[in-house]
Design an enzyme around this catalytic site. Structure first.
Site, PDB file in Angstrom:
ATOM      1  CG  MET A 121       1.620 -13.275  -6.728  1.00 52.38           C
ATOM      2  SD  MET A 121       1.061 -14.629  -7.786  1.00 52.38           S
ATOM      3  CE  MET A 121      -0.418 -13.897  -8.501  1.00 52.38           C
ATOM      4  CG  ASP A 123       4.879  -5.973  -9.535  1.00 54.28           C
ATOM      5  OD1 ASP A 123       3.696  -5.785  -9.210  1.00 54.28           O
ATOM      6  OD2 ASP A 123       5.726  -5.066  -9.565  1.00 54.28           O
ATOM      7  NE  ARG A 250       8.917   1.120  -7.688  1.00 55.17           N
ATOM      8  CZ  ARG A 250       8.633   2.339  -7.235  1.00 55.17           C
ATOM      9  NH1 ARG A 250       9.568   3.062  -6.662  1.00 55.17           N
ATOM     10  NH2 ARG A 250       7.417   2.832  -7.373  1.00 55.17           N
TER      11      ARG A 250
END
Length: 555
Positions: A121, A123, A250
């Site tokens: 895992m 952000d 992004r």
């Protein structure tokens, strides 16, 4: 392996698998669904059960199933997923409290901080509150505990402390494992439109074969299904990069701007080699036009290794606008810290952000608090960040990697020059605090599990040293107005320090290798993630300030 299970009508089974072998589902001896042969690369599979009855799951390769869970759409928001663990002995199922008890049995897993059940895992993404329920999404790699093709994991909570694990919400556009590529569903935000509809803007990194150059990133919009289980109606809303922007493009943050009477979006990027935040506008949320750079970093950041801005967060707080951003690849020359998180406070007028001062505020001096995302709800700006140690990796053999910070509430300092972060009130409301030490210095035995240390009064000269079996776990000190932290693995080549001045309060949470520090009313914060001596048994306190030590655990 063969096992009989009763499945209710409408039940969904979802899993990822790779390797030699097959899997089939039989009803009354007849095959109703099967995978004749797994591929050598991971693939995603889903089975929709139509009639309440007993099924037989048969596979000759239980180890090929990398991650599996089941759920009933009508009840998953109350129960969460049921984890399916395949082995030669059969399928072990766990739901709700059974999952939590299973996770708590891992002595190396932090107890107060959210972590995935399995695998990688990073952000936090799509943070939002719907009714009384908080939704936290996160970048997730479902087939291994290392970084890989990105999906959006999902968890929900009523109190920001206790979380229910949900089905994977968002998948990459295509199977990147099959291509031998990376990429997928990267970061983005949840946006509630003026009509109340909820949507998610996010970056899709198309198949990438180099982590540092040559990739393509586009921006997409997804809407949740009626039960907030899966993303649907996904469309691409922005593909073209402005001149001077190469591949880093992004992590959208979208809002409705009343002054412009239009939608606005910021994106992290690199402009002609300088880390930058770009501003885009739209009249309908679907067609976007480039407006201007919102912020462009001074040249020294590029010279010091910064490749781009990541995960920009831009929001109104009281009567100011705040820009938060991380500079990926940056190494601060003086302290050698990596990938620091910074904030600017200022005005946003006519699509121009004018900082009150050009000096960046170091938001967290420990470096392991990264990719912060915040959301406004009920008059508070709530934030989470990914806890990641850029110098050391988790020990081999761990079933997962990655934790989230404690929930923080953001505010401005009294002089409105600094962004403050403090634990959200839910931390104190929903975590038990048993007093161990009150109003004194000395050496004290510690219980197993998380603790909180509070200092109140003059902090100059204070030192906190926690040890495990006589070996250092962490050391926090204040000397000449400088607050510093050192963990067991630190060799002195990097200095984790911050100017504290005359701060008179400090809170420190320690949770199996995670240290979160909040000092001077939250104006100075520091976060570290270590993997050595994570269960200290003694604490030495030397301070003229009043000291308290509390044992913290979930109710």
């Amino acid at each position: 392996m063969k096992q009989n299970l009763f499945l209710p009508s409408g039940y969904r089974l979802e899993f990822w698998a790779a390797g030699d072998g097959f899997l089939r589902i039989n009803i009354d001896g007849k095959t109703v669904w099967q995978i004749p042969s797994f591929a050598i690369h991971p693939e995603f599979f889903k089975y929709h059960h139509r009639e309440a009855c007993e099924v037989t799951i048969v596979t000759n390769a239980p180890d090929a199933v990398l991650w599996a869970y089941g759920y009933q759409p009508q009840t998953v928001n109350e129960t969460g997923i049921t984890v399916f663990e395949f082995s030669d002995r059969g399928i072990l199922q766990r739901t709700g409290a059974e999952i939590e008890n299973w996770l708590r049995s891992d002595p190396d897993r932090p107890a107060l901080h959210f972590s995935p059940i399995r695998h990688w895992m990073n952000d936090p993404v799509g943070l939002c509150k719907i009714g009384d329920t908080w939704h936290m999404f996160y970048q997730f790699h479902p087939s291994g505990s290392g970084w890989g093709p990105m999906h959006w994991g999902h968890a929900t909570s009523r109190d920001l402390v206790n979380w229910l694990h949900m089905p994977v919400f968002l998948h990459p556009e295509q199977n990147l494992w099959r291509l031998g590529a990376t990429g997928g569903a990267f970061s983005g935000n949840a946006f509630r439109d003026r009509d109340g509809s909820l949507m998610f803007f996010y970056t899709e990194r198309l198949p990438a074969y180099d982590l540092f150059k040559g990739y393509r990133e586009i921006q997409k919009l997804a809407r949740p299904d009626r039960r907030m289980i899966k993303a649907e109606g996904i469309v691409t809303v922005l593909e073209q990069r402005p001149d001077g922007v190469e591949h880093d493009f992004r992590d959208p943050k979208v809002w409705w701007d009343d002054a412009a009477n239009a939608y606005r979006m910021v994106l992290g990027a690199s402009m002609e080699g300088d880390p930058a935040v770009l501003l885009f506008g739209s009249g309908d949320g679907l067609e976007w036009q480039y407006l201007r750079p919102l912020y462009r970093a001074p040249v020294n950041f590029r010279q010091e290794g910064a490749r781009a801005v990541e995960c920009p967060d831009f929001f109104r707080l009281e009567d100011k606008w705040v820009l938060v951003m991380g500079f990926v690849g940056h190494v601060e020359p003086r302290t050698r810290r990596h990938n620091l998180l910074y904030a600017l406070i200022g005005e946003f007028v006519d699509d121009c952000f004018v900082p009150d001062t050009p000096e960046l505020q170091l938001l967290d001096f420990g470096t392991d608090y990264y990719a912060m995302q915040s959301v406004e709800s009920d008059g508070r700006q709530i934030a989470f960040a990914w806890l990641f140690n850029w110098e050391y990796r988790k020990p081999e053999g761990s079933s997962y990697s990655g934790e989230m910070s404690l929930p923080r509430v953001l505010s401005l300092s009294e002089d409105r020059k600094r962004l403050r972060m403090l634990p959200a009130m839910e931390v104190d409301e929903h975590l038990v605090a048993d007093l161990i030490v009150e109003d004194k210095s000395g050496t004290f035995s510690l219980p197993k599990g998380p603790i909180e240390i509070r200092l109140s009064g003059a902090l100059e000269g204070s030192k906190l040293v926690a040890t495990q079996g006589g070996e250092l776990a962490f050391e926090v000190s204040v000397a000449d107005g400088i607050l510093s932290i050192r963990l067991a693995q630190d060799d002195g080549s990097i200095q984790y320090v911050a100017e504290l001045g005359c701060g008179k309060d400090l809170r420190l949470f320690h949770d199996r290798g995670i240290v979160e520090i909040f000092a001077d009313g939250g104006s100075v914060c520091g976060t570290r993630r270590g993997y050595a001596n994570i269960e200290p048994d003694h604490l030495d306190i030397s301070s003229s300030a009043s000291a308290q030590v509390l044992e913290r655990y979930s109710k």
